[in-house]
Design an enzyme around this catalytic site. Structure first.
Site, short mmCIF file in Angstrom:
data_model
loop_
_atom_site.label_atom_id
_atom_site.label_comp_id
_atom_site.label_asym_id
_atom_site.label_seq_id
_atom_site.Cartn_x
_atom_site.Cartn_y
_atom_site.Cartn_z
N HIS A 112 -7.68 -21.27 -5.90
CA HIS A 112 -8.00 -19.90 -5.47
C HIS A 112 -7.54 -18.98 -6.60
O HIS A 112 -6.35 -18.69 -6.73
CB HIS A 112 -7.23 -19.64 -4.16
CG HIS A 112 -7.37 -18.26 -3.62
ND1 HIS A 112 -8.16 -17.98 -2.52
CD2 HIS A 112 -6.83 -17.08 -3.99
CE1 HIS A 112 -8.08 -16.70 -2.23
NE2 HIS A 112 -7.27 -16.11 -3.11
N ASN A 151 -10.96 -11.75 -6.95
CA ASN A 151 -11.14 -13.20 -7.10
C ASN A 151 -12.19 -13.46 -8.16
O ASN A 151 -13.01 -12.60 -8.49
CB ASN A 151 -11.66 -13.81 -5.79
CG ASN A 151 -10.64 -13.77 -4.68
OD1 ASN A 151 -9.91 -14.73 -4.48
ND2 ASN A 151 -10.57 -12.66 -3.97
N CYS A 162 -4.65 -8.95 -3.33
CA CYS A 162 -3.68 -8.92 -2.23
C CYS A 162 -3.00 -7.56 -2.25
O CYS A 162 -2.40 -7.18 -3.25
CB CYS A 162 -2.66 -10.04 -2.43
SG CYS A 162 -1.36 -10.00 -1.18
P1 HMG Z 1 6.37 -8.60 10.96
O1 HMG Z 1 6.43 -7.11 11.02
O2 HMG Z 1 7.44 -9.27 10.18
O3 HMG Z 1 6.29 -9.33 12.35
O4 HMG Z 1 4.95 -9.00 10.44
P2 HMG Z 1 6.98 -9.14 13.68
O5 HMG Z 1 6.86 -10.46 14.35
O6 HMG Z 1 8.34 -8.52 13.51
O7 HMG Z 1 6.02 -8.09 14.43
C1 HMG Z 1 5.91 -6.76 14.04
C2 HMG Z 1 4.66 -6.15 14.64
O8 HMG Z 1 3.50 -6.84 14.22
C3 HMG Z 1 4.68 -6.21 16.14
O9 HMG Z 1 3.93 -5.09 16.60
C4 HMG Z 1 3.90 -7.47 16.41
O10 HMG Z 1 3.33 -7.48 17.69
C5 HMG Z 1 2.84 -7.40 15.36
P3 HMG Z 1 4.63 -3.68 16.98
O11 HMG Z 1 5.64 -4.06 18.02
O12 HMG Z 1 5.27 -3.17 15.71
O13 HMG Z 1 3.49 -2.86 17.46
N1 HMG Z 1 2.29 -8.70 15.01
C6 HMG Z 1 0.98 -8.98 15.02
N2 HMG Z 1 -0.09 -8.24 15.39
C7 HMG Z 1 -1.30 -8.83 15.30
N3 HMG Z 1 -1.48 -10.08 14.86
C8 HMG Z 1 -0.45 -10.85 14.51
C9 HMG Z 1 0.85 -10.30 14.59
N4 HMG Z 1 2.08 -10.76 14.30
C10 HMG Z 1 2.93 -9.78 14.56
N5 HMG Z 1 -0.66 -12.08 14.06
C11 HMG Z 1 3.12 -10.35 9.74
C12 HMG Z 1 4.60 -10.32 10.10
C13 HMG Z 1 2.85 -11.67 9.04
C14 HMG Z 1 2.30 -10.25 11.00
C15 HMG Z 1 2.83 -9.16 8.81
O14 HMG Z 1 3.72 -9.19 7.75
C16 HMG Z 1 1.43 -9.16 8.30
O15 HMG Z 1 0.48 -9.00 9.05
N6 HMG Z 1 1.24 -9.28 6.99
C17 HMG Z 1 -0.10 -9.24 6.40
C18 HMG Z 1 -0.14 -10.13 5.23
C19 HMG Z 1 -1.54 -10.23 4.68
O16 HMG Z 1 -2.52 -10.28 5.39
N7 HMG Z 1 -1.61 -10.25 3.32
C20 HMG Z 1 -2.87 -10.45 2.64
C21 HMG Z 1 -3.38 -11.83 2.83
S1 HMG Z 1 -2.52 -13.05 1.84
C22 HMG Z 1 -3.42 -13.10 0.37
O17 HMG Z 1 -4.27 -12.26 0.15
C23 HMG Z 1 -3.19 -14.24 -0.59
C24 HMG Z 1 -4.30 -15.28 -0.54
O18 HMG Z 1 -5.56 -14.71 -0.81
C25 HMG Z 1 -4.02 -16.40 -1.54
C26 HMG Z 1 -3.72 -15.88 -2.94
O19 HMG Z 1 -4.46 -15.04 -3.48
O20 HMG Z 1 -2.71 -16.38 -3.50
C27 HMG Z 1 -4.36 -15.95 0.87
MG MG Z 2 -6.30 -14.18 -2.78
#
Ligand code: HMG
Ligand code: MG
Length: 302
Positions: A200, A242, A233
């Site tokens: 990736h 990408n 990201c």
């Molecule tokens: P957090 O704040 O640490 O989690 O988030 P929490 O468990 O303490 O929950 C906090 C709040 O999030 C709560 O809501 C939860 O209900 C909610 P509030 O009480 O504040 O209203 N929550 C959720 N809501 C919906 N869906 C869920 C969920 N989980 C908790 N699944 C969490 C932890 C991982 C959810 C957060 O940090 C997050 O969403 N991060 C997003 C990360 C992301 O999407 N990054 C981009 C993708 S990764 C990438 O691009 C790399 C990749 O392409 C590969 C590469 O390029 O190397 C894959």
């Molecule tokens: Mg990526």
């Protein structure tokens, strides 16, 4: 080819794209011959508002025979949403090889994220759902710089042992170079079959295509890419898109490697995305060259 534009691409756009336009993009990509498409993320809508429509989108994906849809799942809550929505049948978990990027991205340590992934892998095994596992920052971290190959290998091994069906090695910020990618692939492949490894590659320094070639020569046959070269990201500052799917398909076509993707249809999908949806130029090189050539053939000056 694993098309990640609807997820990795659209998560990084300044404005959220409307759900029907996402659905049409996915339909166009499927019609162009892409058979594995990552459509969205079941992450927190506060963290990634661009994909806040994940549940509605997954529930209304275009039915296309032979196409498999995947979606990002960060934790058990995300897995429950993924299952309830339907549509996507492959869960994609993610974790970083570097502590600081992992914390910025998912708000916990690498060890904690592994613990969050464990029940997802267990439930997926019971449900018969394949899990693709991303390991990010494999060639370098935006906060810590160099990342030890050993850290990548250890995580990849742990995820495979935990039940992941494929490990996608993510050069999140596009700092990798061909010799590094080759060495990394060899190191991970010492622990698992090459068929379980995908690459990736982001294109920040213009090396993603060279890195694809290096990965191919090292035996990799599964490549992530995003239509038009979209992506990045939001929690990796400075990272760009990408590698563009058209660029990879065009390279393989020239090299006599079959991808199953219709390049002209893919370029048309990118043109639709540029002109009708995003209304800004896309970075993909082949897309730019092809759309310029077609405009010249129509007598328009470019
Ligand atoms: P957090 O704040 O640490 O989690 O988030 P929490 O468990 O303490 O929950 C906090 C709040 O999030 C709560 O809501 C939860 O209900 C909610 P509030 O009480 O504040 O209203 N929550 C959720 N809501 C919906 N869906 C869920 C969920 N989980 C908790 N699944 C969490 C932890 C991982 C959810 C957060 O940090 C997050 O969403 N991060 C997003 C990360 C992301 O999407 N990054 C981009 C993708 S990764 C990438 O691009 C790399 C990749 O392409 C590969 C590469 O390029 O190397 C894959
Ligand atoms: Mg990526």
């Amino acid at each position: 080819m694993v098309e990640v534009g609807p997820r990795d691409g659209l998560q990084n756009e300044p404005e959220a794209v409307a759900t029907p336009a996402k659905r049409e993009l996915i339909a166009r990509l499927a019609a162009a011959g892409l058979r594995r498409i990552e459509v969205t993320s079941f992450v927190s809508p506060k963290w990634i508002p661009q994909l806040a429509d994940a549940d509605a989108l997954a529930a209304s994906l275009p039915a296309h025979p032979g196409v498999t849809y995947s979606a990002l799942v960060p934790n058990e809550r995300g897995y429950a949403r993924f299952r309830a929505a339907g549509g996507a049948t492959v869960a994609a978990t993610f974790i970083s090889a570097s502590e600081t990027h992992n914390r910025k991205n998912v708000n916990c340590s690498v060890a904690e994220q592994l613990e969050r992934m464990r029940p997802v892998l267990e439930r997926a095994a019971v449900d018969g759902v394949p899990v693709r596992a991303y390991v990010s920052t494999v060639c370098g971290c935006p906060y810590e710089g160099a990342v030890a190959v050993g850290a990548v290998v250890k995580l990849a091994r742990a995820l495979l042992d935990g039940g992941a069906s494929e490990i996608s090695l993510g050069d999140t910020i596009g700092v990798g170079h061909p010799a590094q990618v080759r060495d990394l692939v060899h190191a991970v492949a010492a622990e698992m079959p090459l068929e379980r490894i995908a690459l990736h590659l982001h294109d920040t320094y213009g090396r993603a295509l060279a890195n694809v070639q290096a990965g191919f020569e090292a035996g990799i046959r599964s490549f992530d890419a995003a239509v038009g070269g979209l992506g990045g990201c939001p929690y990796a500052p400075g990272a760009s898109g990408n590698v563009a799917t058209e660029d990879v398909v065009a390279l393989f076509e020239r090299e006599g490697v079959e991808t199953g993707v219709d390049l002209a249809a893919l370029v048309d999908a990118a043109a639709w995305l540029e002109h009708e949806v995003l209304k800004r130029p896309l970075p993909g090189r082949v897309y730019r060259a092809e759309s310029g050539r077609r405009a010249r053939e129509r007598g328009e000056s470019t």
